[in-house]
Design a protein around this motif. Structure first.
Motif, mmCIF file in Angstrom:
data_model
loop_
_atom_site.group_PDB
_atom_site.id
_atom_site.type_symbol
_atom_site.label_atom_id
_atom_site.label_comp_id
_atom_site.label_asym_id
_atom_site.label_seq_id
_atom_site.Cartn_x
_atom_site.Cartn_y
_atom_site.Cartn_z
ATOM 1 N N PRO A 1 1.327 -7.147 4.107
ATOM 2 C CA PRO A 1 2.589 -7.204 3.681
ATOM 3 C C PRO A 1 3.659 -8.218 4.389
ATOM 4 N N PRO B 1 4.445 -9.089 -1.192
ATOM 5 C CA PRO B 1 3.465 -8.203 -0.689
ATOM 6 C C PRO B 1 4.606 -7.364 0.176
ATOM 7 N N VAL B 2 4.376 -6.065 -0.004
ATOM 8 C CA VAL B 2 5.262 -5.192 0.768
ATOM 9 C C VAL B 2 4.603 -3.873 1.095
ATOM 10 N N ALA B 3 5.078 -3.165 2.232
ATOM 11 C CA ALA B 3 4.586 -1.778 2.546
ATOM 12 C C ALA B 3 5.694 -1.014 2.669
ATOM 13 N N VAL C 1 2.605 -1.318 -3.867
ATOM 14 C CA VAL C 1 3.247 -1.122 -2.439
ATOM 15 C C VAL C 1 2.042 -0.594 -1.653
ATOM 16 N N THR C 2 2.101 -1.266 -0.382
ATOM 17 C CA THR C 2 0.986 -0.600 0.610
ATOM 18 C C THR C 2 1.606 0.713 1.290
ATOM 19 N N ALA D 1 7.475 -5.382 -4.856
ATOM 20 C CA ALA D 1 6.393 -5.451 -5.418
ATOM 21 C C ALA D 1 6.215 -5.999 -6.931
#
Length: 301
Positions: free
Chosen positions: A9, A60-62, A84-85, A55
């Motif tokens: 992310p 890239p995202v958590a 999403v992570t 996303a």
């Protein structure tokens, strides 16, 4: 999708996980009797929605938050499906937060909220290692309205700022802002660079209904302020710049998630180094588009 299949992310979103019960009555409520309605269950939570929209826009995202243990696998899968992570904590005997959204004939919403497991978010759920490799930390105001989560989130924000990571905040709820006191909230978010209030939240924080006075007040405290003004569009301001963008004319179905889409589109554009005026235009279009669908997250497919 396994976590390893998602990219590392660039952004971490922290906030509430909710299950949304969306109710669309076929006319005004009848006190003490029935009204036909369309009722649906949707994955929700403003912060989760923001992560899903980020996303969707290719960032890239958590997401970090807390759920009831029995829902952990389901909530993780919903985030992965959105790109999403998931970095979720869970506890025995806790229930995942739940929100009932009653949608009027014009698409406006009224909420009933049970925060559930969200109020148990703690420092153990938010280790500073989550910040490794990040460019931006985004915090939903919902995570600041109760003491336990607030202490953990403020510590994470302070470390992020010390590391040179941009910190952004969405106030999330004018009702809760009034409950905790706007001056308190301003103090809790002093590590933020960008603030994303809607019109009502901006008025509450600044103590005035005058848009120009709101801008002066908020830009004295944050480097950049993005105020979402619904059908009137939105504006972006710093101490030296003030830009406005009108909202496109669309057929409104449900305003849930419009502000989340706006926020995500703006942050995605800035992370892509788009000029601030183009970022604002993109954000307003995204917010308007989100009102044409039910639920707070991007449509699949």
């Amino acid at each position: 999708m396994p976590p390893s299949a998602l990219p590392h992310p660039r952004v971490l979103v922290v906030g509430d996980v909710m299950t949304d019960v969306i109710v669309r009555p076929e006319g005004p409520l009848v006190i003490g009797s029935d009204r036909r309605a369309k009722i649906g269950l949707y994955p929700g939570g403003s912060a989760c929605n923001q992560a899903a929209w980020l996303a969707y826009f290719g960032i890239p995202v958590a997401f970090a938050g807390r759920v009831g243990k029995r829902d952990l696998a389901t909530q993780e899968e919903a985030l992965r499906e959105a790109g999403v992570t998931p970095l979720l904590a869970a506890g025995e005997g806790e229930n995942t937060g739940m929100l009932i959204a009653i949608i009027s004939e014009t698409g406006e919403r009224s909420f009933l909220t049970d925060r559930g497991a969200n109020d148990g978010l703690s420092a153990a759920d938010l280790p500073f290692s989550l910040l490794d490799g990040l460019e931006l930390l985004h915090v939903s105001g919902y995570a600041l309205f109760t003491p336990g989560p607030r202490a953990a989130v403020m510590a994470l924000m302070a470390v992020a700022r010390a590391r040179g990571i941009t910190v952004t905040v969405d106030p999330a709820s004018v009702g809760f802002l009034e409950e905790v006191g706007p001056s308190n909230f301003l103090g809790w978010t002093s590590d933020a660079t960008i603030m994303f209030p809607n019109a009502e939240e901006a008025a509450c924080l600044a103590g005035t209904s005058d848009p120009a006075a709101q801008i002066r007040f908020l830009t004295a405290r944050y480097e950049l302020v993005a105020i979402k003004r619904g059908a009137e569009g939105a504006e972006i301001a710093s101490k030296s710049v003030r830009l406005r963008a009108a909202a496109p004319d669309v057929a409104v179905v449900d305003t849930t998630g419009a502000g989340d889409a706006f926020l995500a589109a703006f942050l995605a554009a800035r992370l892509e180094n788009m000029p601030i005026d183009k970022s604002l235009e993109r954000a307003v279009r995204a917010g308007a588009r989100a009102t044409t669908m039910l639920g707070g997250r991007p449509a699949k497919g």
